[in-house]
Design a protein around this motif. Sequence first.
Motif, PDB file in Angstrom:
ATOM      1  N   ASN A   1       0.801  -1.218   0.000  1.00 38.35           N
ATOM      2  CA  ASN A   1       0.000   0.000   0.000  1.00 38.35           C
ATOM      3  C   ASN A   1       0.839   1.276   0.000  1.00 38.35           C
TER       4      ASN A   1
ATOM      5  N   VAL B   1      -0.768   2.183  -5.886  1.00 36.77           N
ATOM      6  CA  VAL B   1      -2.128   2.667  -5.724  1.00 36.77           C
ATOM      7  C   VAL B   1      -2.900   2.151  -6.940  1.00 36.77           C
ATOM      8  N   ALA B   2      -4.155   1.739  -6.693  1.00 42.71           N
ATOM      9  CA  ALA B   2      -4.969   1.285  -7.824  1.00 42.71           C
ATOM     10  C   ALA B   2      -6.054   2.314  -8.076  1.00 42.71           C
TER      11      ALA B   2
ATOM     12  N   ARG C   1      -9.598   3.406  -8.477  1.00 41.45           N
ATOM     13  CA  ARG C   1     -10.826   2.767  -8.006  1.00 41.45           C
ATOM     14  C   ARG C   1     -11.863   2.657  -9.116  1.00 41.45           C
ATOM     15  N   SER C   2     -11.695   3.450 -10.165  1.00 41.56           N
ATOM     16  CA  SER C   2     -12.688   3.429 -11.237  1.00 41.56           C
ATOM     17  C   SER C   2     -12.324   2.468 -12.354  1.00 41.56           C
TER      18      SER C   2
ATOM     19  N   ARG D   1     -13.244   4.477  11.197  1.00 40.00           N
ATOM     20  CA  ARG D   1     -13.043   4.389   9.751  1.00 40.00           C
ATOM     21  C   ARG D   1     -14.162   3.622   9.058  1.00 40.00           C
ATOM     22  N   HIS D   2     -14.770   2.658   9.762  1.00 40.85           N
ATOM     23  CA  HIS D   2     -15.930   1.987   9.163  1.00 40.85           C
ATOM     24  C   HIS D   2     -17.113   2.948   9.069  1.00 40.85           C
TER      25      HIS D   2
ATOM     26  N   GLY E   1     -16.559   4.908   5.976  1.00 40.48           N
ATOM     27  CA  GLY E   1     -16.898   4.060   4.825  1.00 40.48           C
ATOM     28  C   GLY E   1     -18.400   4.080   4.588  1.00 40.48           C
TER      29      GLY E   1
ATOM     30  N   ILE F   1     -19.582   7.436   3.130  1.00 41.42           N
ATOM     31  CA  ILE F   1     -19.319   7.559   1.697  1.00 41.42           C
ATOM     32  C   ILE F   1     -20.363   6.790   0.893  1.00 41.42           C
ATOM     33  N   ARG F   2     -20.700   5.594   1.368  1.00 43.12           N
ATOM     34  CA  ARG F   2     -21.664   4.790   0.619  1.00 43.12           C
ATOM     35  C   ARG F   2     -23.078   5.358   0.714  1.00 43.12           C
TER      36      ARG F   2
ATOM     37  N   PRO G   1     -24.908   9.131  -2.083  1.00 42.85           N
ATOM     38  CA  PRO G   1     -25.870   9.357  -3.167  1.00 42.85           C
ATOM     39  C   PRO G   1     -27.317   9.448  -2.686  1.00 42.85           C
ATOM     40  N   TRP G   2     -27.598   8.940  -1.477  1.00 43.14           N
ATOM     41  CA  TRP G   2     -28.980   8.911  -0.984  1.00 43.14           C
ATOM     42  C   TRP G   2     -29.288  10.094  -0.068  1.00 43.14           C
TER      43      TRP G   2
ATOM     44  N   TRP H   1      -7.547   7.353   5.213  1.00 41.44           N
ATOM     45  CA  TRP H   1      -7.275   5.941   4.905  1.00 41.44           C
ATOM     46  C   TRP H   1      -5.792   5.610   5.100  1.00 41.44           C
TER      47      TRP H   1
ATOM     48  N   ARG I   1      -4.336   2.891   7.744  1.00 41.15           N
ATOM     49  CA  ARG I   1      -3.502   1.741   7.377  1.00 41.15           C
ATOM     50  C   ARG I   1      -2.245   1.668   8.232  1.00 41.15           C
TER      51      ARG I   1
END
Lengths: 199, 219
Positions: B20, B24-25, B27-28, B149-150, B153, B156-157, B160-161, B213, B217
């Motif tokens: 990590n 880095v990946a 996310r999209s 941190r959860h 998470g 963030i999820r 949109p609502w 994040w 880590r």
Amino acid sequence: MQTARSRGVIACRTCGTLYTGKQGSCDVCGSPLSSRLPHSLQRTWAFFFAGLAAYIPGNLLPIMVTATPQGESASTIMGGVITLIHHGSYGIALVIFIASIAVPVSKFAVIAWISLSIQWNLASDERSRHHAHELVELLGSWSMVDVFVVAALAALIQLGAVMSVTPGPGAEFFALSVALTMLSARSLDTRLIWDSPDD
Amino acid sequence: MERRYDIHRRDSASEWTALNNEFVACRSCDALLPRPTVSLGQQARCPRCHSVILTNKSQSAERVVALMLASALLFVLAVFYPFLKMQSSGLSNEISVADATLVLWNSGYPVLSVACMLLILAIPLARILLTFAVALALLSDKRVTPTVRHMYGAAIRLAPWSMADVFMLGVIVSLVKVGQLADISVGIAFWSLVALSLVSALASASMCADTLWQRARHS
């Protein structure tokens, strides 16, 4: 292009933490982990058709019923837009038309286009599909505006016998359709757009 | 510098940290890239799909704590103060924000009523409280606990609502519609919700999730 998957790494979609050989949920942010969302396309299509099925009564049934001493009049979404144009409120008519008709219809088109292009490996520009998906996610919730207009009008216009507004069944179907298409867009894993068919 | 890194070697904690720290990946699009160093106020984008992959925002936690305090105050004003009042032909009707969702219940749409209550009030409130807790934890130099941190998470999820801003657009549209037939006056709750929409947008833009994040880590 080297991808996380090609190197056996899974990246969390919420926080970006990288893992090798881990399943379940992310230790850092608690989101479910997957290299690609499981059954992404099936879920996308399921929500797509459910959303489409709800969109039809959402547009055909009245979203609002106005009662005055002269009688009751029911209006659909498109009917509301036409009434606004007759009253000269062009700006508001445009807002409702874009949010309730143009955006939902283009959402269906974009989701179908991306899903089919992935399923059939159609040669299509990845970046434009990716941007189209981003736009759909960004605009998704704004389609709820007409439902909130009805809620606000129905709460506000309660003047007994003079005039009263009640919500119609179309509002419920339309809200359902917006929620289902949001779920459809979120089920579509954008990483699939970039996967090459021979991986 | 040219240390070869075998990312297939299985997870010891230090291997995971090294993975990590070095990669880095996106996310999209899942592109795997060497982790760039991002200077303060800058952001790094994916070379393939152009999505933002890393950010480094200045004074993120301080700003977010301040904005969330403001949001919480505005939310209380929005819920407990009068929202809109209309007068026509000697009759008048004053409503609160909650009335706009309760009217759906009373008209025979309980599901839609509960959904609107969630979208307009409950989810925005949950996001304010979750983000507040996370920003406070970031501000204090303590380690970032799994709960915190959860929680972020989840925030963030939920994003949109959270539709308080869409609701405000709907209210403005309905005011224009009614404006032709009645006198409308807007109350404290109306301006609070307008301000809340702006403050929330500002807070989302100020929050530096990557800092959170990365710290999580290492804790």
